[in-house]
Write a protein that holds these residues in place. Structure first.
Motif, PDB file in Angstrom:
ATOM      1  N   PHE A 101       1.603  -1.707  -6.771  1.00 24.43           N
ATOM      2  CA  PHE A 101       0.370  -1.525  -7.542  1.00 24.43           C
ATOM      3  C   PHE A 101       0.174  -0.104  -8.075  1.00 24.43           C
ATOM      4  O   PHE A 101      -0.772   0.147  -8.819  1.00 24.43           O
ATOM      5  N   GLN A 102       1.041   0.822  -7.672  1.00 25.21           N
ATOM      6  CA  GLN A 102       0.907   2.217  -8.093  1.00 25.21           C
ATOM      7  C   GLN A 102      -0.506   2.730  -7.818  1.00 25.21           C
ATOM      8  O   GLN A 102      -1.204   3.247  -8.687  1.00 25.21           O
ATOM      9  N   LEU A 161       0.806  -1.215   0.000  1.00 29.05           N
ATOM     10  CA  LEU A 161       0.000   0.000   0.000  1.00 29.05           C
ATOM     11  C   LEU A 161       0.839   1.266   0.000  1.00 29.05           C
ATOM     12  O   LEU A 161       0.294   2.367  -0.152  1.00 29.05           O
ATOM     13  N   SER A 162       2.136   1.139   0.146  1.00 30.62           N
ATOM     14  CA  SER A 162       2.982   2.331   0.147  1.00 30.62           C
ATOM     15  C   SER A 162       3.381   2.675  -1.279  1.00 30.62           C
ATOM     16  O   SER A 162       3.109   1.926  -2.223  1.00 30.62           O
ATOM     17  N   SER A 163       4.064   3.784  -1.433  1.00 31.80           N
ATOM     18  CA  SER A 163       4.570   4.187  -2.742  1.00 31.80           C
ATOM     19  C   SER A 163       6.023   3.792  -2.916  1.00 31.80           C
ATOM     20  O   SER A 163       6.660   4.151  -3.920  1.00 31.80           O
ATOM     21  N   GLU A 164       6.563   3.074  -1.944  1.00 30.76           N
ATOM     22  CA  GLU A 164       7.966   2.693  -1.973  1.00 30.76           C
ATOM     23  C   GLU A 164       8.154   1.399  -2.765  1.00 30.76           C
ATOM     24  O   GLU A 164       7.244   0.578  -2.860  1.00 30.76           O
ATOM     25  N   LEU A 165       9.322   1.253  -3.364  1.00 24.57           N
ATOM     26  CA  LEU A 165       9.679   0.033  -4.071  1.00 24.57           C
ATOM     27  C   LEU A 165      10.396  -0.898  -3.114  1.00 24.57           C
ATOM     28  O   LEU A 165      11.203  -0.469  -2.286  1.00 24.57           O
ATOM     29  N   GLY A 166      10.113  -2.189  -3.227  1.00 22.43           N
ATOM     30  CA  GLY A 166      10.742  -3.155  -2.352  1.00 22.43           C
ATOM     31  C   GLY A 166      10.414  -4.555  -2.798  1.00 22.43           C
ATOM     32  O   GLY A 166       9.860  -4.778  -3.879  1.00 22.43           O
ATOM     33  N   ASN A 167      10.713  -5.519  -1.959  1.00 23.03           N
ATOM     34  CA  ASN A 167      10.477  -6.914  -2.288  1.00 23.03           C
ATOM     35  C   ASN A 167       9.013  -7.274  -2.024  1.00 23.03           C
ATOM     36  O   ASN A 167       8.706  -8.187  -1.249  1.00 23.03           O
TER      37      ASN A 167
END
Length: 926
Positions: A460-461, A450-456
């Motif tokens: 979903f943007q 649900l965040s705007s951060e990229l990670g593992n």
């Protein structure tokens, strides 16, 4: 003196033209000349309110298109049920006959000229410092937004958006009285029967937590984040079956899509799984997964050629069968024309080949079992046409992609590592849910998916309002949904609300409305807009509802938009929910002793000597004269008796767009000459309908043919003819030869021998059918006979822009000479019969006189079309199997290959200023 003399001469010429039939007084002219007070009196006394209700909705008039109950901002014409009491009968008559004489305040038109010279005409909806929005006067479903910077001039219009000469579309004066009687009744009855319709455009939004549930299901959050207390209506979504995708999707496209799904296809529900990796690693991972997928397929993707002949048919299908309910419409080149709330399709030409897309379109549920792409019930031919249309920009090149088995082994590891099989479960055995993932009720909206951060984690943007909706649902994870809430979630999840309205949720928007079409305009809005789902559980019997939702049963063949199929597993639960939730107030049915007598009474009421149900409704697949409304013999199988009773008493409260008139307003029968109370009459009709397919045929289903007899003079009838429409002119000549002429497209339409015509289609029922030739016709091609040889008008519906019909004059035997023009060329087109008694035959001679004020080159006059045309003699030609053409004048016709794969026989010519040319030929046939 000169002025007086010229005025006298003009008047004398008009009298001569009138006497010869060139100028005839129209119905509008005749009605304007009458006393409006007396017209209103006669309408109240002699007007047929039932027929008036049908005319009000009929396609060629379609008053209901603009005068429909709606919100103030969407209204095009006044709501007739809410007119001020001081509006007089005379004012209503004047508004119908001379709409621009006094335009009601609030419905004035505005004319806008933009900097490119384009002119817009419509009713102002809104304006601000940046733009203005108007509703198009010619297409009331279309709104036009014009930026202030593009506007050259704005001025008030002087003409009403209601068309002039509307009464000319009616059959005769009696039909005007019928229509007027209905309009006066609507005004006097007031809005009490239209309560449901009055607020129909007030669209309801889902509560935030329900929107969140829809998103959670759409994004398939429950595939990873479980919760035992979450509503059962939210189930795991089955993503596309990758074994199919690997065989039929372009692997080069797959590599790009897996690597950056939101870049390749904005709006996709496929999450970014590799977005946190550097570019090289992300590309390698996507490439490896693609090779793994293709290694699992039975065949490998190959590009295929496009069939250009399929493209126009595919364009028509895509924009009419229902694809544009979810996706943006596309122009002839398949370029998207964006509309709000449309789901993106992405760049299809680089994704599919023809075979793959045809398979998907024929049965989407095999590929995407979740049902979010439904089955539109396309035949193989239709699916092929749509596929060729959508992929028309593809280039047939051999892809350089080759399967690498070593990469495929790496891809299998990456596929499992990134949990792809949590959504795509058809390639690997199901793996247990990762224990480290939080359940839905413990999610932190500031972290992870649900965040705007990229990670593992999946990316979903999501937009902010989507995050808030998901959080609202998560906060109420253990909520118990009511039946209506479950229905709302399902209808929204599967986008049923793009077509259907239920309790003000959803429905066709004004932007999408033009793409919902019908094959019969007489049905009005209900012929093209899918029915409301409000109260549908109380309306339809359980078995019938299941047949519609699961098996594709339909009763509305006139509606071009098809009912999609989502599958029993996806929407079968709605049947029980609808039935459990939708209830009507208790209905008291009429009591009776003799069922057989009641059925006889119902049969009488259904016929044209009773309430004339057969004037609109189909009976055992036999279409009515007026419109193909739902079949009488299926009603008892479909409908609950309670709903039928209450609907018959007040149709508009259940279906605001219905053409169905109210036979019993306020519970009182409008036909005083038919015995029985309202309840008794409705019960009689129901008992009759219970016989279903075995129900007796009502009087009026089969009509005895009429005949216009031709004796020593020609007979002419101007009405609708097959292949022409309203501007048809039929002529019967002595000797038993006949023709129909198209005054819209200025062409010979058909010829036949024997009896002239049966006019019952336009003289009985509601007068909206066709005149029927009483012989076997030879039909001619559409499009004007006279045109440019190199750049003819592209044949379509309507009138060619450079052609004009100028009437006709009659000879002593009342045979018409048709007068028309093409640019500066004037034409007189005359047919007459030649009777050869010795040979016992009669045929038609055609004489065409052409004159011009300007020089024109490269013209042609078409005299016949057929699959094959051959020369039988130096001046005799055979067209098809029955028709021969004999040239009498000295022109030499040419046989030309037509664009529609047939041939046409035409005379090429040039013409000089002041020159006259005369063409003479015979049409001979048996």
């Amino acid at each position: 003196m000169t002025l007086r003399l010229s005025t006298f001469l003009v008047g004398a010429m008009l009298l001569v033209l009138w006497a010869n039939g060139v100028i005839a007084q129209t119905l509008t002219d005749k009605l304007i000349a009458e006393d409006p007070t007396k017209l209103a009196e006669q309408a109240r006394l002699n007007g047929n309110i039932v027929r008036g209700a049908i005319l009000f909705h009929q396609g060629n008039i379609n008053c209901a298109k603009c005068h429909r109950p709606s919100s103030e901002q969407d209204r095009v014409g006044p709501d007739l049920s809410r007119m001020e009491r001081e509006i007089t009968d005379e004012f209503i008559i004047e508004s119908i006959l001379q709409p621009s004489k006094a335009i009601k305040k609030g419905f004035e038109t505005t004319i806008v000229l933009d900097v490119d010279g384009r002119i817009y005409n419509g009713i102002m909806l809104s304006e601000d410092a940046q733009k203005i929005v108007i509703r198009d006067s010619q297409n009331v479903d279309q709104t036009i937004t014009i930026q202030r910077a593009d506007i050259e001039e704005i001025k008030p219009g002087t003409t009403s958006s209601m068309p002039d000469n509307l009464a000319n579309e009616l059959k005769d004066r009696q039909h005007f009285l019928d229509l007027l009687r209905y309009v006066l009744d609507v005004k006097e009855r007031g809005p009490e029967l239209k309560v449901a319709a009055a607020n129909a455009t007030v669209r309801r939004e889902l509560d935030p937590e329900l929107k969140g549930l829809v998103l959670i299901q759409e994004l398939n959050c429950v595939a990873c984040h479980a919760s035992e207390t979450f509503p059962a209506i939210v189930r795991a979504k089955q993503a596309p079956r990758l074994k199919w995708s690997a065989a039929w999707l372009n692997p080069e496209w797959m590599e790009r899509f897996i690597g950056a799904p939101h870049t390749v296809k904005p709006g996709t529900t496929m999450p970014e799984l590799l977005g946190h990796l550097d570019d090289a690693t992300r590309f390698h991972t996507a490439q490896a997964i693609t090779h793994f997928l293709v290694s699992q397929a039975d065949n490998q993707f190959q590009t295929q050629a496009i069939d250009s002949s399929s493209v126009p048919r595919g364009h028509e299908l895509f924009n009419s069968v229902g694809c544009v309910a979810c996706h943006s419409p596309r122009n002839e080149q398949a370029v998207e024309q964006p509309l709000p709330n449309s789901k993106p399709l992405g760049e299809l030409a680089s994704k599919y080949n023809i075979s793959g897309l045809v398979q998907l379109l024929e049965n989407p549920l095999v590929v995407r079992p979740s049902g979010h792409m439904p089955n539109m019930q396309l035949s193989h031919r239709e699916a092929t046409d749509v596929a060729n249309f959508l992929l028309q920009s593809v280039s047939e090149t051999t892809t350089g992609w080759r399967l690498d088995t070593e990469l495929a082994k790496q891809g299998e590891i990456f596929f499992a590592k990134n949990n792809c099989n949590r959504c795509h479960a058809d390639l690997m055995a199901e793996t247990p849910q990762p224990t480290s993932l939080l359940s839905l009720d413990k999610l932190n909206p500031e972290k992870g998916c649900l965040s705007s951060e990229l990670g593992n984690w999946p990316g979903f943007q999501l937009q902010e309002f989507e995050k808030q909706a998901i959080q609202a649902a998560v906060n109420r994870v253990s909520m118990q949904l009511t039946n209506e809430q479950q229905i709302d979630v399902s209808l929204t999840s599967f986008n049923c609300v793009a077509c259907h309205e239920r309790n003000h949720l959803g429905g066709v928007t004004s932007e999408h409305s033009p793409h919902f079409q019908t094959t019969n305009l007489n049905l009005g809005e209900q012929g093209r807009i899918p029915p409301t789902l409000t109260g549908v559980g109380a309306k339809l019997k359980t078995q019938w509802m299941r047949e519609v939702l699961v098996n594709g049963r339909t009763i509305r063949p006139y509606m071009k938009t098809r009912m999609p199929q989502y599958g029993e597993e996806n929407l079968g639960h709605l049947v029980e929910l609808f039935q459990a939730h939708d209830q009507l107030t208790e209905t008291r049915f009429a009591e009776f002793k003799d069922q057989e007598e009641m059925r006889k009474k119902g049969l009488e009421l259904a016929g044209n000597n009773g309430l004339n149900c057969v004037s609109c409704h189909t009976y055992q697949y036999k279409l009515s004269d007026t419109m193909p409304a739902v079949d009488l013999t299926e009603m008892a199988e479909r409908l609950e008796k309670d709903w039928f009773y209450q609907y018959m008493l007040a149709p508009q409260t259940f279906s605001p767009n219905t053409v169905m008139p109210s036979f019993w307003p306020g519970g009182h029968a409008i036909r005083k000459d038919i015995a029985g109370t309202a309840d008794h009459q409705i019960e009689a009709i129901w008992q009759y309908l219970l016989d279903g397919r075995q129900a007796g045929m009502p009087h009026g289903v089969v009509r005895e043919p009429l005949e216009i007899v031709v004796a020593n003079e020609a007979q002419m009838l101007r009405r609708s003819y097959p292949g022409i429409g309203k501007r048809g002119i039929g002529v019967g000549y002595p000797g038993g030869v006949n023709l129909s002429f198209d005054a819209e497209q200025l062409r010979l339409n058909a010829i036949w021998k024997g009896k002239f015509v049966d006019p019952s289609g336009v003289w009985t029922g509601q007068g909206s059918g066709n005149v029927q030739p009483m012989g076997k016709t030879i039909d001619f091609a559409k499009g004007p006979d006279l045109d440019n040889a190199s750049e003819p008008w592209i044949v379509g519906e309507g009138r060619p822009p450079n052609h004009q019909f100028k009437g006709y004059y009659l000879d002593s035997l009342r045979r018409p000479t048709f007068r028309y023009s093409f640019d500066s060329i004037e034409v007189e087109d005359f047919f007459f019969e030649i009777i050869e008694a010795k040979l016992n035959t009669t045929y038609l001679r055609r004489t065409v006189l052409l004159s011009a004020t300007d020089a024109r080159k490269g013209l042609r006059f078409r005299i016949a079309s057929a699959d094959e045309i051959s020369i039988e003699d130096y001046n005799l030609f055979a067209a098809g199997g029955r028709l021969k053409i004999r040239m009498i004048s000295d022109q030499t016709p040419q046989i030309v290959q037509d664009v529609d794969q047939g041939q046409r026989l035409e005379i090429p010519f040039d013409i000089a200023p002041g020159q006259k040319q005369k063409l003479v030929l015979d049409y001979l046939w048996e």
